[in-house]
Design a protein around this motif. Sequence first.
Motif, PDB file in Angstrom:
ATOM      1  N   THR A   9       0.643  -1.332   0.491  1.00 24.29           N
ATOM      2  CA  THR A   9       0.168   0.165  -0.034  1.00 24.29           C
ATOM      3  C   THR A   9       1.091   1.257   0.225  1.00 24.29           C
ATOM      4  O   THR A   9       0.472   1.996  -0.787  1.00 24.29           O
ATOM      5  CB  THR A   9      -0.786   0.364   1.236  1.00 24.29           C
ATOM      6  OG1 THR A   9      -0.012   0.156   2.641  1.00 24.29           O
ATOM      7  CG2 THR A   9      -1.698  -1.621   0.848  1.00 24.29           C
ATOM      8  N   VAL A  10       2.288   1.039   0.648  1.00 25.38           N
ATOM      9  CA  VAL A  10       3.091   1.879   0.322  1.00 25.38           C
ATOM     10  C   VAL A  10       4.614   1.762  -0.357  1.00 25.38           C
ATOM     11  O   VAL A  10       5.000   0.622  -0.505  1.00 25.38           O
ATOM     12  CB  VAL A  10       3.005   2.637   2.004  1.00 25.38           C
ATOM     13  CG1 VAL A  10       4.371   3.695   2.474  1.00 25.38           C
ATOM     14  CG2 VAL A  10       1.926   3.359   2.837  1.00 25.38           C
ATOM     15  N   LYS A  11       4.214   3.186  -1.254  1.00 29.09           N
ATOM     16  CA  LYS A  11       6.302   3.012  -1.533  1.00 29.09           C
ATOM     17  C   LYS A  11       7.011   4.744  -1.680  1.00 29.09           C
ATOM     18  O   LYS A  11       5.947   5.590  -2.011  1.00 29.09           O
ATOM     19  CB  LYS A  11       6.147   2.061  -3.256  1.00 29.09           C
ATOM     20  CG  LYS A  11       5.911   1.046  -3.144  1.00 29.09           C
ATOM     21  CD  LYS A  11       6.588   0.881  -4.407  1.00 29.09           C
ATOM     22  CE  LYS A  11       6.395   1.957  -5.599  1.00 29.09           C
ATOM     23  NZ  LYS A  11       6.402   1.048  -7.370  1.00 29.09           N
ATOM     24  N   THR A  12       7.662   4.879  -0.855  1.00 28.34           N
ATOM     25  CA  THR A  12       7.673   6.265  -0.937  1.00 28.34           C
ATOM     26  C   THR A  12       8.880   6.534  -2.025  1.00 28.34           C
ATOM     27  O   THR A  12       9.420   5.281  -2.596  1.00 28.34           O
ATOM     28  CB  THR A  12       8.853   6.120   0.461  1.00 28.34           C
ATOM     29  OG1 THR A  12      10.076   5.581   0.572  1.00 28.34           O
ATOM     30  CG2 THR A  12       8.140   5.696   1.660  1.00 28.34           C
ATOM     31  N   ALA A  27       6.148  -0.366   2.986  1.00 30.74           N
ATOM     32  CA  ALA A  27       5.109  -0.853   3.488  1.00 30.74           C
ATOM     33  C   ALA A  27       3.400  -0.768   2.528  1.00 30.74           C
ATOM     34  O   ALA A  27       3.172  -1.276   2.055  1.00 30.74           O
ATOM     35  CB  ALA A  27       4.456   0.193   4.774  1.00 30.74           C
ATOM     36  N   GLY A  28       2.934  -2.056   3.771  1.00 35.84           N
ATOM     37  CA  GLY A  28       1.479  -3.082   3.583  1.00 35.84           C
ATOM     38  C   GLY A  28       1.408  -3.518   4.371  1.00 35.84           C
ATOM     39  O   GLY A  28       1.027  -3.476   5.473  1.00 35.84           O
ATOM     40  N   LEU A  29       0.124  -4.856   4.253  1.00 40.80           N
ATOM     41  CA  LEU A  29      -0.872  -5.310   5.205  1.00 40.80           C
ATOM     42  C   LEU A  29      -0.574  -6.860   4.932  1.00 40.80           C
ATOM     43  O   LEU A  29      -0.356  -7.639   3.612  1.00 40.80           O
ATOM     44  CB  LEU A  29      -2.155  -5.027   5.147  1.00 40.80           C
ATOM     45  CG  LEU A  29      -2.244  -3.396   5.680  1.00 40.80           C
ATOM     46  CD1 LEU A  29      -3.637  -3.070   4.994  1.00 40.80           C
ATOM     47  CD2 LEU A  29      -2.531  -3.199   6.651  1.00 40.80           C
ATOM     48  N   ILE A 261       3.170   8.950   4.464  1.00 38.13           N
ATOM     49  CA  ILE A 261       3.632   8.245   3.900  1.00 38.13           C
ATOM     50  C   ILE A 261       2.876   7.614   2.376  1.00 38.13           C
ATOM     51  O   ILE A 261       3.166   6.821   1.605  1.00 38.13           O
ATOM     52  CB  ILE A 261       4.013   6.583   4.258  1.00 38.13           C
ATOM     53  CG1 ILE A 261       3.515   5.912   5.005  1.00 38.13           C
ATOM     54  CG2 ILE A 261       5.731   7.792   5.333  1.00 38.13           C
ATOM     55  CD1 ILE A 261       4.132   4.833   5.378  1.00 38.13           C
ATOM     56  N   GLY A 262       1.579   7.696   1.980  1.00 39.15           N
ATOM     57  CA  GLY A 262       1.332   7.246   0.866  1.00 39.15           C
ATOM     58  C   GLY A 262      -0.545   8.331   1.500  1.00 39.15           C
ATOM     59  O   GLY A 262      -0.437   8.623   2.240  1.00 39.15           O
ATOM     60  N   ALA A 263      -0.955   8.221   0.445  1.00 34.49           N
ATOM     61  CA  ALA A 263      -3.142   8.696   0.295  1.00 34.49           C
ATOM     62  C   ALA A 263      -3.064   7.529  -0.183  1.00 34.49           C
ATOM     63  O   ALA A 263      -2.967   6.619  -1.065  1.00 34.49           O
ATOM     64  CB  ALA A 263      -2.828   9.686  -0.372  1.00 34.49           C
ATOM     65  N   PHE A 264      -4.538   7.387   0.451  1.00 33.02           N
ATOM     66  CA  PHE A 264      -5.394   6.043   0.233  1.00 33.02           C
ATOM     67  C   PHE A 264      -6.868   6.958  -0.420  1.00 33.02           C
ATOM     68  O   PHE A 264      -7.825   8.489   0.329  1.00 33.02           O
ATOM     69  CB  PHE A 264      -6.513   5.508   0.875  1.00 33.02           C
ATOM     70  CG  PHE A 264      -7.151   4.584   1.028  1.00 33.02           C
ATOM     71  CD1 PHE A 264      -6.786   3.314  -0.109  1.00 33.02           C
ATOM     72  CD2 PHE A 264      -7.487   4.142   1.581  1.00 33.02           C
ATOM     73  CE1 PHE A 264      -7.816   2.532  -0.691  1.00 33.02           C
ATOM     74  CE2 PHE A 264      -9.047   3.264   1.043  1.00 33.02           C
ATOM     75  CZ  PHE A 264      -8.951   2.512  -0.275  1.00 33.02           C
TER      76      PHE A 264
END
Length: 280
Positions: A9-12, A27-29, A261-264
């Motif tokens: 869900t996250v890649k910086t 990062a993720g689930l 670190i990310g947007a949903f």
Amino acid sequence: MALTKVLVTVKTYPTLSDKYDELVCTAGLREDGSWIRIYPVPFRKLDYQNRYQKWHWIELDLVKNKSDFRPESYKPYSIDSEIKILEKIDTTDQWIRRKEIALRNVQTNLSELIKEAKDKQKATSLAIVKPKEVLDFICEPCDKEWNPQKIAKIIANQAQGSLFDVEETKSIFKVVKKIPYKFSYVFTTEDQIVRKLMIEDWELGALYWNCLKDAEGDEKITCQKVKEKYLDYMYYKRDLYFFMGTTFKFHNVSPNPFLIIGAFYPPKEDTKKIIQPQLF
């Protein structure tokens, strides 16, 4: 060593490392809904078929990162560990499949989340947060280039064991371009505190360079276009959430160790839609 499935869900945006050259924090689930951070990942060195995207399920050998006290932090078994790319979760039906996974445990009070981060029994360092109100999206200039000493060290590392000397390596080795601006959201959560937090996101970096190209190098227009996407579109027209994480360096020392670190941003639910009773 254990094979682990992770929904990314996250890649910086890539940063430079003295040890690993160019890195991306992912990062993720997990399948059980728990958060996990994977670092380091030398993303741009991966073969094309191994370059995963956000919302891909991936599978790889992970071990606990013993140099990082944060419970969510893991690392590949080796820097060359294979990353198997599995299904990508799509956005059909109003992003329903993504929401079912991402919105299981939404935080609405950043003060409470910070308390969890400071609690040594929890040390929470990853979360999804729903802002109560977004007040602004700010673009501020910063260094236009990477630290030249770090670049020189990376080039020297690249030259070691290769067929090229340092000067030849300089001509062929390309480092990801540094974004010459910092982007931040100004927002509140249920604690009513106005905060300004920087956002570091691969998607934002890609958007910046695409907009700069379309604007023929005009940075003022580029920043305005980025703001239109991240504020006007994501907040006013969509249902915005923040993926948030702490940094290892500041987790225990900063009053607020989190950054975005990310947007949903799934579509807003249509509250005006009324189901008419069936008359016949």
